[in-house]
Motif scaffolding. Structure first.
Motif, short mmCIF file in Angstrom:
data_model
loop_
_atom_site.label_atom_id
_atom_site.label_comp_id
_atom_site.label_asym_id
_atom_site.label_seq_id
_atom_site.Cartn_x
_atom_site.Cartn_y
_atom_site.Cartn_z
N ASP A 99 -74.95 13.53 -45.35
CA ASP A 99 -75.41 12.61 -46.40
C ASP A 99 -74.25 11.80 -46.96
N VAL A 100 -73.10 12.45 -47.15
CA VAL A 100 -71.91 11.74 -47.64
C VAL A 100 -71.44 10.73 -46.60
N ARG A 102 -73.20 9.29 -44.20
CA ARG A 102 -74.18 8.19 -44.11
C ARG A 102 -73.99 7.21 -45.27
N ALA A 103 -73.81 7.73 -46.48
CA ALA A 103 -73.61 6.87 -47.65
C ALA A 103 -72.32 6.06 -47.54
N ALA A 104 -71.34 6.59 -46.81
CA ALA A 104 -70.06 5.90 -46.64
C ALA A 104 -70.07 4.94 -45.44
N GLY A 105 -71.21 4.80 -44.78
CA GLY A 105 -71.32 3.83 -43.69
C GLY A 105 -71.04 4.37 -42.31
#
Length: 149
Positions: A99-100, A102-105
């Protein structure tokens, strides 16, 4: 085609290294190593894994996820992105790191155990080749590549 002639988009590859508590690792060695020695052994393996990944240069971010603050301190000290997980489950840690990432691209994610004493640049390059072949065979759909233990 993506950079370097690859099928897979590895331009923002995030590597996730999940680690149990230092004192909890390598329990099978308890007949020959006490808890403190096993903790130091796991810490040394983690440091070596982070160092190889850093030298490799294909990882945009190296996430180390663990419920153990001592592991988090090692990760931060080695330049990895530490993620203190709220629970102790391996799968939960990987999901939190995903999740981290994915959120960071992240465009791709590689999960590696911390205790790979023979990890080297050639082995990591081989994983990239395997991932690329799997993506090509899967027509671009998400895939999981599992290398031999």
């Amino acid at each position: 085609m993506t950079p370097q002639g690859r099928q897979a988009d590895l331009t923002a590859l995030h590597v996730v290294v999940p680690v149990r508590a230092l004192a909890d690792g390598k329990r099978r060695l308890s007949p020959v190593l006490d808890e403190s020695e096993r903790g130091r052994f796991v810490a040394a393996l983690l440091e070596q894994t982070i160092d190889v990944l850093t030298t490799w240069g294909h990882a945009a971010v190296i996430h180390v996820v663990s419920p153990d603050p001592a592991v988090i301190a090692i990760a931060a000290g080695r330049g990895a992105s530490p993620l203190l997980q709220a629970d102790a489950g391996l799968n939960e840690g990987i999901v939190a790191a995903r999740d981290v990432a994915r959120a960071a691209g992240a465009t791709a994610m590689l999960v590696l155990p911390a205790d790979l004493p023979d990890l080297d640049l050639a082995a990591l390059d081989g994983l990239l080749d395997a991932a690329d072949a799997a993506v090509a065979a899967g027509a671009g759909r998400p895939v999981v590549v599992a290398g031999p233990a």
